[in-house]
Write an enzyme that holds these catalytic residues in place. Structure first.
Site, PDB file in Angstrom:
ATOM      1  CB  CYS A   1      -0.964   0.047   1.280  1.00 28.64           C
ATOM      2  SG  CYS A   1      -0.174  -0.156   3.042  1.00 28.64           S
TER       3      CYS A   1
ATOM      4  CG  ASP B   1      -7.782   2.281   0.790  1.00 31.46           C
ATOM      5  OD1 ASP B   1      -7.518   2.326   0.979  1.00 31.46           O
ATOM      6  OD2 ASP B   1      -9.027   1.925   1.388  1.00 31.46           O
TER       7      ASP B   1
ATOM      8  CG  HIS C   1      -5.818  -0.560   2.131  1.00 32.59           C
ATOM      9  ND1 HIS C   1      -5.799   0.831   2.163  1.00 32.59           N
ATOM     10  CD2 HIS C   1      -4.643  -1.482   2.417  1.00 32.59           C
ATOM     11  CE1 HIS C   1      -3.989   0.757   3.278  1.00 32.59           C
ATOM     12  NE2 HIS C   1      -3.772  -0.812   3.310  1.00 32.59           N
TER      13      HIS C   1
END
Length: 465
Positions: free
Chosen positions: A111, A345, A347
């Site tokens: 990430c 994000d 993820h």
């Protein structure tokens, strides 16, 4: 024979873990993000205010109306288009195997590399396309509803696991072709922008040949003791990005460089030296520079005294975002509203896209859904990024940063230029170091270098009176 059996077990274990992560990070709850109509929204130096929609007044960009000296740039649709136009890099699965490992996905560990890619991508967008650029198809990306996301997750897990066992990979068919896209543009300028848009995304492709792709970044990370599957911190990623840009031999990238601050200190003489380095013997134009400043904004938790500082940084037109996040979860911070940070994000696990084909699809590289997070949840370790097109731009940025420091009452500016040697020149700009707060543990000491070659001062937790 026994060793071979062990290798097979390790491979099977790796594939199962990868398949599990693919399912885990595909199961994204599609919750709505709410924005207040009574507070301005800042996105990488642009200000939006949604209350004008309530009044049926669509305020055009550059109308002259300001909030704290920031141009108000219209309504919800304009904000959505601006946000969606930023390049979104997420977890991917089923890409070519990373050298020295059996990994074909970065789910669960990549990430911070992805948020670093997003920051660099924004710097390249500013360099080649400018801050005013938006993707014409940005508003055509539809948000997937909750049912479609969750119903497909089990199917995706099954398919992913089966594909990993059989070592098969299926490429998605592009939905928007380059020919169709360019055919919609009315002039050469718009066509050029779309070509650069695609070119920038292709540099971040998940293949060994992509200049800033995951495979290359992992190679550069090996010198920092990192390998595929490790967790990367914001400071390590800053140096990896610097190395990647330095090693890039693409002719379009010879006019840009990266500077990483040392001990939270930006030495302006070094930045200018980097910018003035000629790209060729007969070419003396200034280079653009992306300045990366790894900082720690607190002890174990982020010191809320830095909220105004972070807001001020994200309000600057020179800012290309922040590599940050929550503990063990990295996000790309690009703006704020009130005391909440707006972020992208990484993820979310998506399928590999082959960017080497002429008309690869663009939709999965743009995020239609902004997310918000309370500043209090922010991890104190982060890396702040700035883009300056030339030396004059850098000098103006330094002045703006000093104003932010004054308003936020953080330690930033240190000294003015001195007639010392290059090795002993005073630093002219300093990122804030952690201050002592009664509700936090005493943070780690950060040395403040006032002169090159000189000893470090001991003032660490001081703030302006």
């Amino acid at each position: 024979m026994e060793a071979t059996g062990t290798d097979e077990v390790d491979k099977l274990k790796t594939k199962f873990i990868s398949a599990w992560n693919n399912m885990k990070y595909s199961w994204v709850l599609k919750t709505k993000t709410y924005f207040s109509r009574n507070s301005p929204v800042l996105l990488l130096g642009k200000c939006y205010h949604f209350k004008y929609e309530d009044e049926n007044k669509l305020l055009p960009a550059r109308s002259g109306c300001t909030i704290e000296d920031h141009i108000i740039a219209g309504n919800v649709e304009e904000f959505r288009k601006d946000f969606t136009s930023r390049i979104w890099l997420t977890y991917r699965e089923e890409f070519p195997q990373i050298e020295g490992s059996t990994l074909t996905t970065d789910c669960g560990w990549g990430c911070t590399l992805r948020t670093g890619q997003m920051l660099l991508a924004q710097g390249l967008i500013l360099h080649f396309l400018g801050r005013a650029w938006t993707w014409p198809d940005a508003l055509n990306i539809e948000n997937s509803d909750f049912e479609s996301w969750t119903s497909n997750t089990v199917k995706k897990f099954t398919a992913s696991f089966e594909a990993s066992l059989s070592e098969e990979r299926e490429l998605k068919t592009p939905t928007i072709s380059l020919k169709e896209t360019i055919g919609r543009y009315s002039d050469d300028h718009e066509m050029r922008n779309e070509i650069y848009h695609r070119k920038i995304i292709s540099w971040f492709g998940d293949s060994p040949l992509a200049l800033f792709g995951l495979h290359q970044l992992i190679e550069y990370g090996k010198k920092s003791g990192k390998k595929a599957g490790d967790w990367y911190g914001p400071a390590v990623v800053a140096h990896i990005l610097r190395k990647a840009v330095e090693e890039a031999r693409h002719p379009d990238l010879q006019g840009i460089t990266i500077y990483v601050a040392q001990d939270c200190t930006v030495y302006s003489s070094d930045v200018i030296d980097k910018q003035c380095a000629s790209m060729a013997s007969d070419h003396a134009d200034d280079k653009a520079v992306i300045i990366l400043v790894p900082v720690r904004l607190g002890g174990e938790r982020t010191n809320t005294d830095y909220l105004d500082f972070v807001k001020g940084i994200l309000s600057l037109e020179y800012c290309v975002g922040i590599i940050g996040g929550k503990p063990k979860q990295s996000y790309y911070f690009a703006g704020f509203q009130d005391d909440s940070l707006i972020y992208m994000d990484p993820h979310y696990c998506q399928s590999f896209v082959d960017v080497s084909i002429k008309d690869f699809p663009l939709e999965t590289f743009h995020c239609p859904s902004p997310k918000k997070m309370s500043f209090r949840k922010m991890d104190p370790s982060c890396t702040i990024g700035f883009y300056c097109r030339n030396v004059q731009d850098f000098k103006r940025a330094s002045e703006e940063i000093t104003k932010v420091q004054d308003l936020a009452k953080c330690v930033w500016a240190v000294s003015i230029p001195s007639p010392l040697s290059r090795e002993e020149r005073s630093c002219e700009m300093h990122i804030p170091v952690t201050r002592r707060a009664p509700d936090l543990e005493r943070p780690e000491r950060v040395q403040i270098k006032t002169e090159r070659g000189a000893g470090a001062s001991q003032g660490v937790w001081r703030s302006r009176p």
